[in-house]
Design an enzyme around this catalytic site. Structure first.
Site, short mmCIF file in Angstrom:
data_model
loop_
_atom_site.label_atom_id
_atom_site.label_comp_id
_atom_site.label_asym_id
_atom_site.label_seq_id
_atom_site.Cartn_x
_atom_site.Cartn_y
_atom_site.Cartn_z
N GLY A 1 -44.51 -3.18 -13.36
CA GLY A 1 -43.88 -2.18 -12.58
C GLY A 1 -44.22 -1.38 -13.70
O GLY A 1 -44.23 -1.57 -14.43
N ASP B 1 -43.03 -9.95 -11.17
CA ASP B 1 -44.59 -9.98 -11.63
C ASP B 1 -44.77 -11.82 -12.16
O ASP B 1 -46.32 -12.03 -12.52
CB ASP B 1 -44.47 -9.58 -13.21
N HIS C 1 -35.05 -1.32 -16.67
CA HIS C 1 -35.30 -0.74 -14.96
C HIS C 1 -33.73 -0.52 -14.18
O HIS C 1 -33.92 -0.04 -12.88
CB HIS C 1 -36.50 -2.23 -13.79
N GLY D 1 -27.34 28.98 -29.83
CA GLY D 1 -26.50 28.49 -30.18
C GLY D 1 -26.18 27.49 -31.89
O GLY D 1 -24.18 26.74 -31.40
MG MG Z 1 -28.14 31.28 -33.71
#
Ligand code: MG
Ligand code: ADP
Length: 565
Positions: free
Chosen positions: A56, A112, A221, A392
């Site tokens: 797959g 398979d 999977h 951040g």
């Molecule tokens: Mg910063």
């Protein structure tokens, strides 16, 4: 679902098209989802055994990434997580198979096994010598006959490598298959998932994991694994996996192994390096020698976060085959042999010795301590602000620096003002990082220089803060109105200058000025710092660095008020 695709029904064809256009040495078999070496004519006349794998799609770079000299001759790509058809496999065999024969390397999944197996039967009937080996390396599953048995996962790549090297060396089909089976018998693998994965046609994740959960032993999977557990430090997760594999494969002290550290699809390389380091550590803890290790994205489950480890006991013959050159795009070609990895120790930097003058400034230390605690307490808020307009990290940068300051706070008590400020600058320089780290360090160094000129009875804090602000402006090449910490600092300095009589009132005025300067940043676009990349999108959010000034200035003012200074 957010994916870089054109159409859910075309993902495999578009992927094959993209690979052919962008990876050298590959061709597509006309009308089939089969990728073959582009030097097929030369390959055929070499008389080498051909190797075919596949299954797959969704496990990229497996298996097309292993097509190339020294590894696979062809890869057959099914739909996402779906076995290719018998005819597709047969087309591949017919395209690459000559009198020397073909080895099919199949991962152990029912679809398979059946499709590759049936294609092998038909091809043999047509006169092409075909052998098939099935990889079932997932040690998280029992070998018993009451289940479909073990699955084939990332250890398959090592089978490609060893069998491919044997084939490239001109060995017979029988010998190449025997080398593949040696690896299959010895290799063990196991995965840990941190997230699920999303099949394009399904449009939503195959299963769900809670925020603090990991899935041990899951399949590639998105099939559920053996068990769920709480997220633990990488060291604990990795040693659990190593123990399981080593126990299953009977690996013991004195054995030599090669390790494959595989990204399941969406794990940052930084975390993969951590996992790799822990894998070596865990192996060494069991007395097992890691002679080779490859870390990267080898066999994935679409966008799943997590890793798998594969361990293969090696001898000199296997090492030679693993080390043999391969031109396949997904096999790391430049691997330095693993020596005993000892970090290089650098001579320690000279630490400014704490001059114990005995004449510490209690008020200054109290102010520094309060500022540090306030920045730590407001870390989440500052983080959120910097997430809105920056990257951040501001809250964490300042909190980390503040923690370092608190750790050393007792040393400050014995230092004279200039020394204490220089020490603070050094701590900030070492621990804060980012733009604000450099700017605060410079500001504190300038304040320390002013403090050298301190004379008894004369209040020079406003002068020190003014010097700090100008130093920040100089280094950062910014001025009021640029949406930076200066929008808080400079108004505060101005307010201190004009209200010099009562320090409490002066500070209160400074805080008001800093706060209103900060509020005004929400209405301006930035010329400096990261939020300058945002243009108008920064509008409506105050500058986080300016807000941080308000935070520590307010904390300092409180200590001054409390001490009645
Ligand atoms: Mg910063
Ligand atoms: P970065 O993540 O960009 O390295 P930090 O997150 O450590 O920076 O700090 C961001 C803050 O630094 C901004 O909110 C702003 O107040 C301040 N800043 C950015 N650039 C400058 C500059 N050129 N001069 C003064 N302050 C600046």
């Amino acid at each position: 679902m957010k994916k870089l695709i054109n159409d859910v029904s075309a993902v495999v064809d578009d992927m094959i098209d993209g690979l052919i256009r962008s990876v050298g040495g590959l061709n597509r078999l006309d009308g089939e989802r089969v990728i073959v070496r582009s030097d097929l004519d030369a390959f055929r006349s070499s008389g080498q055994v051909a190797l075919i794998s596949g299954g797959g799609s969704g496990h990229e770079p497996a298996h097309a990434g292993y097509v190339g000299a020294g590894m696979l001759t062809a890869a057959v790509c099914g739909d996402v997580f779906t076995s290719p058809s018998t005819d597709a496999v047969l087309a591949a065999i017919r395209a690459v198979g000559g009198p020397s024969g073909v080895l099919l390397i199949v991962k152990s999944y029912t679809g398979d096994r059946l499709n590759f197996g049936l294609a092998a039967e038909i091809a043999r009937a047509e006169g092409i010598p075909v052998e098939m080996v099935v990889v079932a390396d997932d040690v998280s599953l029992a070998t018993g006959s009451d289940t479909a048995g073990r699955r084939g996962i990332a250890g398959t790549v090592l089978v490609h490598k060893v069998a491919g090297a044997a084939a490239a060396a001109g060995r017979s089909l029988e010998e190449v298959a025997a080398q593949a089976r040696r690896v299959i018998d010895a290799v063990g693998s196991m995965g840990v998932g941190l997230s699920s994965c999303t099949v394009p046609a399904a449009g939503r994740p195959s299963f769900s994991l809670a925020e603090h959960e990991v899935e041990f032993g899951l399949g590639i999977h998105g099939e559920p694994g053996g068990r769920r557990d709480r997220l633990q430090p990488a060291r604990a997760l990795v040693s659990t996996v190593i123990d399981r594999i080593f126990d299953d494969r009977g690996l013991k002290a004195g054995d030599k192994v090669a390790l494959l550290v595989n990204n399941l699809g969406a794990t940052p390389s930084m975390e993969m390096a951590i996992v790799a380091g822990e894998a070596v550590r865990a192996a060494e803890a069991r007395g097992v020698d890691v002679l080779r290790i490859w870390t990267g994205t080898f066999l994935t489950a679409l966008d799943m976060a997590g890793f798998s480890l594969s361990a293969l006991a090696v001898d000199d013959e296997l090492l030679d085959l693993l080390d043999a050159p391969a031109s396949a795009s997904a096999w790391p070609s430049s691997v330095a042999p693993l020596a005993v990895a000892m970090p290089v120790v650098m001579p320690a930097a000279r630490v400014e010795s704490a001059v114990r003058s005995g004449e510490g400034d209690g008020a200054l230390v109290a102010a520094i301590e309060a500022a540090a605690r306030a920045l730590i307490a407001d870390e989440p808020r500052l983080t959120a602000l910097d997430q809105a307009v920056g990257d951040g990290d501001l809250g964490l940068n300042l909190a980390r620096g503040s923690e370092a300051v608190l750790t050393e706070i007792d040393d400050y008590r014995h230092l004279e003002r200039p020394a204490a400020l220089r020490r603070l600058a050094a701590t900030v320089r070492r621990s804060v990082g980012g733009t604000s780290g450099a700017l605060y360090a410079v500001g504190l160094m300038s304040a320390a220089a002013v403090a050298e000129r301190w004379t008894a009875g004369r209040v020079v804090w406003p002068e020190a803060l003014a010097a700090a602000a100008s130093a920040v402006a100089r280094l950062g090449d910014a001025r009021v109105g640029d949406r930076t910490m200066l929008d808080a600092l400079i108004p505060a300095v101005e307010a201190l200058k004009t209200a010099e009589d009562d320090p409490r009132q002066a500070l209160a005025a400074a805080i008001r000025a800093a706060a209103s300067g900060t509020a005004a940043t929400a209405d301006t676009t930035s010329r400096r710092g990261r939020s300058s990349y945002l243009g108008d999108r920064a509008l409506g959010h105050p500058d986080p660095g300016a807000e941080a000034v308000v935070v520590w200035l307010s904390a300092v003012a409180e200590t001054v008020t409390a001490r009645g200074a």
